[in-house]
Design a protein around this motif. Structure first.
Motif, PDB file in Angstrom:
ATOM      1  N   TYR A 259       0.857  -1.185   0.000  1.00  9.45           N
ATOM      2  CA  TYR A 259       0.000   0.000   0.000  1.00  9.45           C
ATOM      3  C   TYR A 259       0.891   1.234   0.000  1.00  9.45           C
ATOM      4  CZ  TYR A 259      -3.803  -3.175   0.962  1.00  9.45           C
ATOM      5  OH  TYR A 259      -4.716  -4.187   0.867  1.00  9.45           O
ATOM      6  N   LYS A 260       0.660   2.131  -0.948  1.00 10.24           N
ATOM      7  CA  LYS A 260       1.471   3.339  -1.063  1.00 10.24           C
ATOM      8  C   LYS A 260       1.301   4.196   0.183  1.00 10.24           C
ATOM      9  CE  LYS A 260       1.085   3.592  -6.069  1.00 10.24           C
ATOM     10  NZ  LYS A 260       0.565   4.342  -7.202  1.00 10.24           N
ATOM     11  N   ASP A 261       2.367   4.757   0.654  1.00  7.01           N
ATOM     12  CA  ASP A 261       2.384   5.670   1.804  1.00  7.01           C
ATOM     13  C   ASP A 261       1.966   5.013   3.106  1.00  7.01           C
ATOM     14  OD1 ASP A 261       3.102   7.749   0.032  1.00  7.01           O
ATOM     15  OD2 ASP A 261       0.991   8.104  -0.431  1.00  7.01           O
ATOM     16  N   HIS A 262       2.002   3.692   3.171  1.00  3.76           N
ATOM     17  CA  HIS A 262       1.627   2.987   4.397  1.00  3.76           C
ATOM     18  C   HIS A 262       2.652   1.901   4.700  1.00  3.76           C
ATOM     19  CE1 HIS A 262      -2.277   4.902   4.816  1.00  3.76           C
ATOM     20  NE2 HIS A 262      -2.429   4.752   3.519  1.00  3.76           N
ATOM     21  N   PRO A 263       3.749   2.264   5.367  1.00  5.31           N
ATOM     22  CA  PRO A 263       4.710   1.226   5.759  1.00  5.31           C
ATOM     23  C   PRO A 263       4.140   0.369   6.886  1.00  5.31           C
ATOM     24  CG  PRO A 263       5.346   3.346   6.664  1.00  5.31           C
ATOM     25  CD  PRO A 263       4.159   3.596   5.779  1.00  5.31           C
ATOM     26  N   LYS A 264       4.713  -0.770   7.086  1.00  5.96           N
ATOM     27  CA  LYS A 264       4.261  -1.686   8.143  1.00  5.96           C
ATOM     28  C   LYS A 264       4.560  -1.059   9.499  1.00  5.96           C
ATOM     29  CE  LYS A 264       4.230  -6.523   9.317  1.00  5.96           C
ATOM     30  NZ  LYS A 264       2.819  -6.671   9.062  1.00  5.96           N
ATOM     31  N   ILE A 265       3.579  -1.130  10.402  1.00  9.91           N
ATOM     32  CA  ILE A 265       3.763  -0.634  11.764  1.00  9.91           C
ATOM     33  C   ILE A 265       3.170  -1.640  12.737  1.00  9.91           C
ATOM     34  CG2 ILE A 265       3.694   1.807  11.144  1.00  9.91           C
ATOM     35  CD1 ILE A 265       0.797   1.821  12.319  1.00  9.91           C
TER      36      ILE A 265
ATOM     37  N   SER B  34       8.266 -13.920  -2.271  1.00  6.21           N
ATOM     38  CA  SER B  34       6.933 -13.687  -1.714  1.00  6.21           C
ATOM     39  C   SER B  34       6.979 -13.322  -0.237  1.00  6.21           C
ATOM     40  CB  SER B  34       6.031 -14.898  -1.936  1.00  6.21           C
ATOM     41  OG  SER B  34       6.540 -16.018  -1.251  1.00  6.21           O
ATOM     42  N   TRP B  35       8.107 -13.594   0.449  1.00  9.16           N
ATOM     43  CA  TRP B  35       8.270 -13.193   1.842  1.00  9.16           C
ATOM     44  C   TRP B  35       8.145 -11.675   1.994  1.00  9.16           C
ATOM     45  CZ3 TRP B  35      12.018  -9.642   2.264  1.00  9.16           C
ATOM     46  CH2 TRP B  35      12.989  -9.608   1.274  1.00  9.16           C
ATOM     47  N   TYR B  36       8.326 -10.935   0.910  1.00  9.47           N
ATOM     48  CA  TYR B  36       8.203  -9.471   0.942  1.00  9.47           C
ATOM     49  C   TYR B  36       6.843  -9.035   1.485  1.00  9.47           C
ATOM     50  CZ  TYR B  36       7.623  -4.710  -0.804  1.00  9.47           C
ATOM     51  OH  TYR B  36       7.361  -3.371  -0.909  1.00  9.47           O
ATOM     52  N   ASN B  37       5.802  -9.823   1.244  1.00 14.70           N
ATOM     53  CA  ASN B  37       4.467  -9.470   1.733  1.00 14.70           C
ATOM     54  C   ASN B  37       4.420  -9.366   3.256  1.00 14.70           C
ATOM     55  OD1 ASN B  37       3.184  -9.230  -0.782  1.00 14.70           O
ATOM     56  ND2 ASN B  37       2.919 -11.431  -0.904  1.00 14.70           N
ATOM     57  N   PHE B  38       5.292 -10.086   3.947  1.00 17.60           N
ATOM     58  CA  PHE B  38       5.324  -9.993   5.409  1.00 17.60           C
ATOM     59  C   PHE B  38       5.976  -8.698   5.882  1.00 17.60           C
ATOM     60  CE2 PHE B  38       5.272 -14.642   4.670  1.00 17.60           C
ATOM     61  CZ  PHE B  38       4.036 -14.892   5.259  1.00 17.60           C
ATOM     62  N   GLU B  39       6.641  -7.996   4.983  1.00 22.50           N
ATOM     63  CA  GLU B  39       7.318  -6.739   5.316  1.00 22.50           C
ATOM     64  C   GLU B  39       6.476  -5.515   4.976  1.00 22.50           C
ATOM     65  OE1 GLU B  39      10.296  -6.749   6.869  1.00 22.50           O
ATOM     66  OE2 GLU B  39      10.129  -8.948   6.843  1.00 22.50           O
ATOM     67  N   THR B  40       5.303  -5.714   4.401  1.00 30.02           N
ATOM     68  CA  THR B  40       4.451  -4.592   4.013  1.00 30.02           C
ATOM     69  C   THR B  40       3.192  -4.578   4.877  1.00 30.02           C
ATOM     70  OG1 THR B  40       3.268  -5.877   2.329  1.00 30.02           O
ATOM     71  CG2 THR B  40       5.253  -4.700   1.620  1.00 30.02           C
ATOM     72  N   ALA B  41       2.540  -3.432   4.922  1.00 29.46           N
ATOM     73  CA  ALA B  41       1.313  -3.286   5.699  1.00 29.46           C
ATOM     74  C   ALA B  41       0.186  -4.109   5.070  1.00 29.46           C
ATOM     75  CB  ALA B  41       0.905  -1.814   5.763  1.00 29.46           C
TER      76      ALA B  41
END
Length: 190
Positions: free
Chosen positions: A28-34, A162-169
């Motif tokens: 999601y643009k402008d929404h890093p994982k928190i 695909s592990w990248y999805n765990f690093e995104t919001a």
């Protein structure tokens, strides 16, 4: 022989599902994982009513995030889901409109899916347009609009990353953060 057929059948079903769900990258643009947002202390005695939307597309956690935030993380003691504007207190009516991928991206997503993602596809334009309509003591006091843009890509060669999805919001985290922003933007009315 029946047990062997059952195992082959299960593998035949699970393997394509594994391929389909592990070769997509979503952010999601402008929404890093928190980390999840903490709940506020329940200090406000005013009535608080919220109206949740029916999501116009597959719900990936956004509706549950809205409900959880309104029910558990606001400072209101008396929180209920409903549709009637209270004569005293607050009502927040949330409207969610899905923004489709561009026509070109839709075509490529369809072709990619039909070829079991042997061909790549991506979209950078889909997402949600969200409105929070705020009512106080029976009168509308504000409309707050937010836009969520999602990047989506699928390709067979994305399986190793695909592990990248765990690093995104996630959609749940994005809707929770957006609701927090709504309360920050509308704090003059609370």
């Amino acid at each position: 022989m029946t047990t062997a057929r059952t195992k082959v059948f299960k593998i035949g079903i699970l393997f394509p599902l594994f391929i389909i769900f592990t070769n997509c990258l979503v952010s999601y643009k402008d929404h890093p994982k928190i980390l999840p947002l903490p709940a506020e202390e329940k200090t406000n005695d005013s009535n608080f009513v919220y109206v949740l939307p029916t999501f116009p597309q597959m719900n990936l956690g956004g509706r549950e995030a809205l409900k959880n935030y309104f029910q558990n993380k606001t400072r209101f003691k008396n929180t209920v889901e409903g549709v009637d504007v209270p004569k005293s207190g607050y009502l927040v009516n949330v409207k969610v409109n899905y923004r489709s991928p561009s026509p070109e991206a839709t075509v490529f997503l369809g072709i990619s899916t039909l070829t079991a993602t042997l061909l790549p596809a991506w979209s950078t334009q889909d997402g949600y347009d969200v409105q929070y309509l705020l009512y106080k003591d029976g009168k509308k006091v504000g409309t707050y609009e937010y836009h969520i843009f999602r990047n989506y890509a699928q390709w067979l060669l994305f399986i190793p990353i695909s592990w990248y999805n765990f690093e995104t919001a996630t959609e749940r985290e994005v809707f929770e953060r957006m609701t927090f922003k709504f309360f920050e933007d509308a704090k003059q009315h609370f």
